[in-house]
Design an enzyme around this catalytic site. Sequence first.
Site, PDB file in Angstrom:
ATOM      1  N   GLN A  21       0.826  -1.206   0.000  1.00  0.00           N
ATOM      2  CA  GLN A  21       0.000   0.000   0.000  1.00  0.00           C
ATOM      3  C   GLN A  21       0.863   1.260   0.000  1.00  0.00           C
ATOM      4  O   GLN A  21       0.351   2.357  -0.177  1.00  0.00           O
ATOM      5  CB  GLN A  21      -0.946   0.010   1.204  1.00  0.00           C
ATOM      6  CG  GLN A  21      -2.070  -1.012   1.087  1.00  0.00           C
ATOM      7  CD  GLN A  21      -3.070  -0.967   2.225  1.00  0.00           C
ATOM      8  OE1 GLN A  21      -3.268  -1.970   2.896  1.00  0.00           O
ATOM      9  NE2 GLN A  21      -3.719   0.166   2.456  1.00  0.00           N
ATOM     10  N   ARG A  57      -9.659  -0.136   7.332  1.00  0.00           N
ATOM     11  CA  ARG A  57     -10.681   0.803   6.886  1.00  0.00           C
ATOM     12  C   ARG A  57     -11.022   1.873   7.928  1.00  0.00           C
ATOM     13  O   ARG A  57     -12.198   2.122   8.235  1.00  0.00           O
ATOM     14  CB  ARG A  57     -11.936   0.069   6.468  1.00  0.00           C
ATOM     15  CG  ARG A  57     -12.659   0.891   5.414  1.00  0.00           C
ATOM     16  CD  ARG A  57     -13.615   0.129   4.590  1.00  0.00           C
ATOM     17  NE  ARG A  57     -13.997   0.967   3.480  1.00  0.00           N
ATOM     18  CZ  ARG A  57     -14.288   0.509   2.272  1.00  0.00           C
ATOM     19  NH1 ARG A  57     -14.248  -0.770   2.016  1.00  0.00           N
ATOM     20  NH2 ARG A  57     -14.637   1.322   1.318  1.00  0.00           N
ATOM     21  N   CYS A  58     -10.015   2.458   8.464  1.00  0.00           N
ATOM     22  CA  CYS A  58     -10.228   3.577   9.371  1.00  0.00           C
ATOM     23  C   CYS A  58      -8.862   4.152   9.558  1.00  0.00           C
ATOM     24  O   CYS A  58      -7.904   3.424   9.682  1.00  0.00           O
ATOM     25  CB  CYS A  58     -10.764   3.100  10.698  1.00  0.00           C
ATOM     26  SG  CYS A  58      -9.559   3.034  11.990  1.00  0.00           S
ATOM     27  N   GLU A  81     -12.974   5.470   4.274  1.00  0.00           N
ATOM     28  CA  GLU A  81     -13.064   4.858   5.595  1.00  0.00           C
ATOM     29  C   GLU A  81     -14.335   5.209   6.327  1.00  0.00           C
ATOM     30  O   GLU A  81     -14.762   4.481   7.221  1.00  0.00           O
ATOM     31  CB  GLU A  81     -11.904   5.357   6.446  1.00  0.00           C
ATOM     32  CG  GLU A  81     -10.594   5.124   5.795  1.00  0.00           C
ATOM     33  CD  GLU A  81      -9.478   5.692   6.621  1.00  0.00           C
ATOM     34  OE1 GLU A  81      -9.667   6.732   7.255  1.00  0.00           O
ATOM     35  OE2 GLU A  81      -8.429   5.074   6.628  1.00  0.00           O
TER      36      GLU A  81
HETATM   37  N1  PCD Z   1     -14.652  13.498  -1.972  1.00  0.00           N
HETATM   38  C1  PCD Z   1     -14.300  12.341  -2.528  1.00  0.00           C
HETATM   39  C2  PCD Z   1     -13.479  11.465  -1.795  1.00  0.00           C
HETATM   40  C3  PCD Z   1     -13.092  10.280  -2.378  1.00  0.00           C
HETATM   41  N2  PCD Z   1     -13.525   9.957  -3.610  1.00  0.00           N
HETATM   42  C4  PCD Z   1     -13.090   8.696  -4.213  1.00  0.00           C
HETATM   43  O1  PCD Z   1     -13.297   7.646  -3.337  1.00  0.00           O
HETATM   44  C5  PCD Z   1     -12.173   6.755  -3.335  1.00  0.00           C
HETATM   45  C6  PCD Z   1     -11.543   6.652  -1.891  1.00  0.00           C
HETATM   46  O2  PCD Z   1     -10.918   7.866  -1.606  1.00  0.00           O
HETATM   47  P1  PCD Z   1     -10.221   8.190  -0.231  1.00  0.00           P
HETATM   48  O3  PCD Z   1     -11.222   8.271   0.845  1.00  0.00           O
HETATM   49  O4  PCD Z   1      -9.324   9.357  -0.434  1.00  0.00           O
HETATM   50  O5  PCD Z   1      -9.348   6.913   0.113  1.00  0.00           O
HETATM   51  P2  PCD Z   1      -8.019   6.358  -0.582  1.00  0.00           P
HETATM   52  O6  PCD Z   1      -6.826   6.918   0.100  1.00  0.00           O
HETATM   53  O7  PCD Z   1      -8.127   6.463  -2.028  1.00  0.00           O
HETATM   54  O8  PCD Z   1      -8.163   4.836  -0.237  1.00  0.00           O
HETATM   55  C7  PCD Z   1      -7.864   4.342   1.062  1.00  0.00           C
HETATM   56  C8  PCD Z   1      -9.147   3.780   1.676  1.00  0.00           C
HETATM   57  O9  PCD Z   1      -9.853   3.000   0.705  1.00  0.00           O
HETATM   58  C9  PCD Z   1     -10.898   2.190   1.232  1.00  0.00           C
HETATM   59  N3  PCD Z   1     -11.657   1.656   0.157  1.00  0.00           N
HETATM   60  C10 PCD Z   1     -11.208   0.523  -0.517  1.00  0.00           C
HETATM   61  N4  PCD Z   1     -11.836   0.161  -1.617  1.00  0.00           N
HETATM   62  C11 PCD Z   1     -11.406  -0.927  -2.278  1.00  0.00           C
HETATM   63  N5  PCD Z   1     -12.076  -1.286  -3.406  1.00  0.00           N
HETATM   64  N6  PCD Z   1     -10.358  -1.670  -1.833  1.00  0.00           N
HETATM   65  C12 PCD Z   1      -9.693  -1.333  -0.711  1.00  0.00           C
HETATM   66  O10 PCD Z   1      -8.655  -2.033  -0.306  1.00  0.00           O
HETATM   67  C13 PCD Z   1     -10.123  -0.214   0.003  1.00  0.00           C
HETATM   68  N7  PCD Z   1      -9.525   0.155   1.205  1.00  0.00           N
HETATM   69  C14 PCD Z   1     -10.232   1.064   2.040  1.00  0.00           C
HETATM   70  C15 PCD Z   1      -9.272   1.694   3.007  1.00  0.00           C
HETATM   71  S1  PCD Z   1      -8.833   0.797   4.334  1.00  0.00           S
HETATM   72 MO1  PCD Z   1      -6.955   1.792   5.297  1.00  0.00          MO
HETATM   73  O11 PCD Z   1      -5.734   1.043   4.386  1.00  0.00           O
HETATM   74  O12 PCD Z   1      -7.303   0.756   6.704  1.00  0.00           O
HETATM   75  O13 PCD Z   1      -6.037   2.902   6.318  1.00  0.00           O
HETATM   76  S2  PCD Z   1      -7.816   3.568   4.019  1.00  0.00           S
HETATM   77  C16 PCD Z   1      -8.774   2.934   2.862  1.00  0.00           C
HETATM   78  C17 PCD Z   1     -11.180   7.271  -4.325  1.00  0.00           C
HETATM   79  O14 PCD Z   1     -11.337   6.627  -5.543  1.00  0.00           O
HETATM   80  C18 PCD Z   1     -11.584   8.745  -4.472  1.00  0.00           C
HETATM   81  O15 PCD Z   1     -11.228   9.291  -5.615  1.00  0.00           O
HETATM   82  C19 PCD Z   1     -14.359  10.819  -4.326  1.00  0.00           C
HETATM   83  O16 PCD Z   1     -14.773  10.494  -5.450  1.00  0.00           O
HETATM   84  N8  PCD Z   1     -14.730  12.018  -3.772  1.00  0.00           N
HETATM   85 CU   CU1 Z   2      -7.595   2.973  12.249  1.00  0.00          CU
END
Ligand code: PCD
Ligand code: CU1
Length: 805
Positions: A236, A383-384, A759
């Site tokens: 990433q 996802r936060c 997120e």
């Molecule tokens: N106002 C606004 C904002 C935003 N957007 C869009 O929506 C999306 C997202 O963005 P953002 O919020 O800035 O974010 P990024 O940096 O691009 O990415 C990151 C995130 O992203 C989410 N989502 C998703 N989806 C998918 N399909 N796969 C994946 O793996 C994933 N992962 C998850 C996570 S866990 Mo961490 O790593 O825990 O810190 S952190 C995270 C991109 O396409 C953009 O361009 C729009 O349209 N408008």
């Molecule tokens: Cu977090």
Amino acid sequence: MNDMTPDQKERSANLKGLGCSRKRVEDARFTQGKGNYVDDIKLPNMLHGDFVRSPYAHARVVSVNKEAALALPGVVAVLTAEDLAPLGLHWMPTLAGDKQMVLADGKVLFQGQEVAFVVANDRYIAADAVELIEVEYEELPVLTNPFEALKSDVVLREDLAGQTEGAHGPRRHHNHIFTWEAGDEAATNQVLDNAEVVASESMYYHRTHPCPLETCGAVASMDAVNGKLTLYGTFQAPHAIRTVVSLISGIEEHNIRVVSPDIGGGFGNKVGAYSGYVCSVVASIVTGKPVKWVEDRMENLMTTAFARDYHMTGKISATRDGKITGLHCHVTADHGGFDACADPTKFPAGFMNICTGSYDIPVAYLAVDGVYTNKAPGGVSYRCSFRVTEAVYFIERMIEVLAIKLNMDAAELRRINFIRKDQFPYKAALGWEYDSGDYHTAWDKAMKAVDYDGLRAEQAQRVEDFKAGKTRKLMGIGLTHFTEIVGAGPVKNCDILGMGMFDSCEIRIHPTGSAIARLGTISQGQGHATTFAQILASEIGLSADSITIEEGDTDTAPYGLGTYGSRSTPVAGAAAAMVGRKIRAKAQMIAAYLLEVHDDDVEFDVDRFVVKGAPERFKTMKDIAFASYNQAIPGLEPGLEAVSYYDPPNMTYPFGAYVCVMDIDVDTGVPEIRRFYALDDCGTRINPMIIEGQIHGGLTEALAVALGQEIAYDDLGNCKTGSLMDFFLPTAWEVPNYETDHTVTPSPHHPIGAKGVGESPHVGGVPCFSNAVQDAFRAFGLTHTNMPHDHWRIWQTANDLGLHD
Ligand code: PCD
Ligand SMILES: [Cu+]
């Protein structure tokens, strides 16, 4: 858009820029099986690696016998810590300032820890050879509970013995990692001591795992002749990986090329560095051949970065009529065997200090204690951004608990405590400056959309009916108003291993008016190739369809810190806008020159520069692109290219108002989600369709975490949830129909006003699902019960409340 002429509107629509629900350009490839993932990379003479892993959670490694494995035809090498030690590669630095064993160095600290790395001609021989390696272990006492770990004589990290100072300050016990504090403890305690009402609660945000469909993997290829290492992987943050590999291997950074090809979901799992990466690099150096390592599902769930595992205790004070006066929070954070949390250096507990949420709380205090246990390391966001889901869960539960104590409606309690629109930029008690927000408008819209009063009336009737024996189903109304903090980050306070968290965009416009742009981020499914082109299209007036977006190859992309923490839009998206403006500035000079007027006498008009007051005299951006290659202004460099490195002045603060309506069968513990309404405000919306997809995905992961997903251990440290038979991954069957909605409160400091969104649905969704379950039982005396709310636990809650009698 509104004050445009019909002609301008048409030209603008042709650009497919900001606000357009442009179809994802990457999907043609993905839906036809033409993606290029790590496992699709097949190099000539490539070897395959596989790990011998510890069955014990805590044990001394007495001996490793490789003989039988080496005798198996097709086995090329077996690496152990002893082989890596001369290179100094038997330990590696973690993102949290700790160090972690690459291969077991004398002992193991969690089940599944890497003990030896087998390299063979194919994946199957490697797996067979793993079975032939004899490891003698001597079991040690196992600590899986952080509270007990802090009291125990058992020393987990013998390598740190006697060290009273860690990467984040003093350590007060041999299994203690750090204490991190924010806010004013004395002032908070004083307010709590003198408050009219105080509500307290302890809650556990259980350990879970991002579990992307594609597991982690890498292919390392060392070219001994010219000294170049190419490392493909599910990264990433490819540039950060290049720097880390250079620092730990001593290979000069220009001799390393890191490539993140297509990634099958990241969700935070692919931010950190794993033993598999280091071992494939070493194995490629040792054997002179490319080496591939791809983990299986069990390895992914049991050994790569977990998420959460926060034990949180809170106290919240208020006046009798519900005005919140103070908040106190203590967290015991279980980090497993090594502190490998992926957080900016100065934030060992991430942005947990956003735990005052959407509320105007005058004084607050937070302390987090990090603790070692015999569990897998990690601590990623899932996802936060950086523990924001823990923070939001904490405050959104505390609000519910306070509402119960005050005997107040929880929606009204939120409403009277929201930070008001006129208070932004708002300086929170725990240090953050919220850039913008309009919580009351969002909340009122949400309440109206779901007919909140109607729902409460229906719920009250349901309680009556239940008590009268007319139904066995209870109704829960889950509420959440969350504030996210995304876009790490200002370089002044956010770095990873010393690298400031800016991001970048470089663009080259070709003579015929099409372009390629490269960024320091990397899509894992988010659709960057679609959306970054839209930002650029609006800025430079060329169609998004003529702009190729490329990410993930460190030999070509400008340096950036990668994609996680919803930072791509706030940081790289801003860089894209800024690079577009550089292009436009040069284009303006060229246009004026071609039109034989002064620079200030031309103005930008969607896809062209026009002479002010004479719109029939213009040069389109295509004309200008061509001219820049042949008739450029004397003395001006030819070409139309630019690069921008963007250091954001602040983070962005997306927010949202969510409502979940649930019916719960008291006799089976099965929840049925009747309705889920999600209003998100992510500022300026780049692609509404992609946003909607992000919200559906994030809510589904929220449902998973709230209603069943868990990484659980037994007392011996055996991971009980190592496969998808035990680890809950929702399918279409469990997922309700989501209703999405929005308001737009642009970020005042972002060049196009956009905030992150990826997120948000998870951060807001988890407490919303959980609150719905708990609210169903409020009328029967429940104040709090821990997630995950699987059928068994819900049934148990009903049972504990005497509802089965
Ligand atoms: N106002 C606004 C904002 C935003 N957007 C869009 O929506 C999306 C997202 O963005 P953002 O919020 O800035 O974010 P990024 O940096 O691009 O990415 C990151 C995130 O992203 C989410 N989502 C998703 N989806 C998918 N399909 N796969 C994946 O793996 C994933 N992962 C998850 C996570 S866990 Mo961490 O790593 O825990 O810190 S952190 C995270 C991109 O396409 C953009 O361009 C729009 O349209 N408008
Ligand atoms: Cu977090």
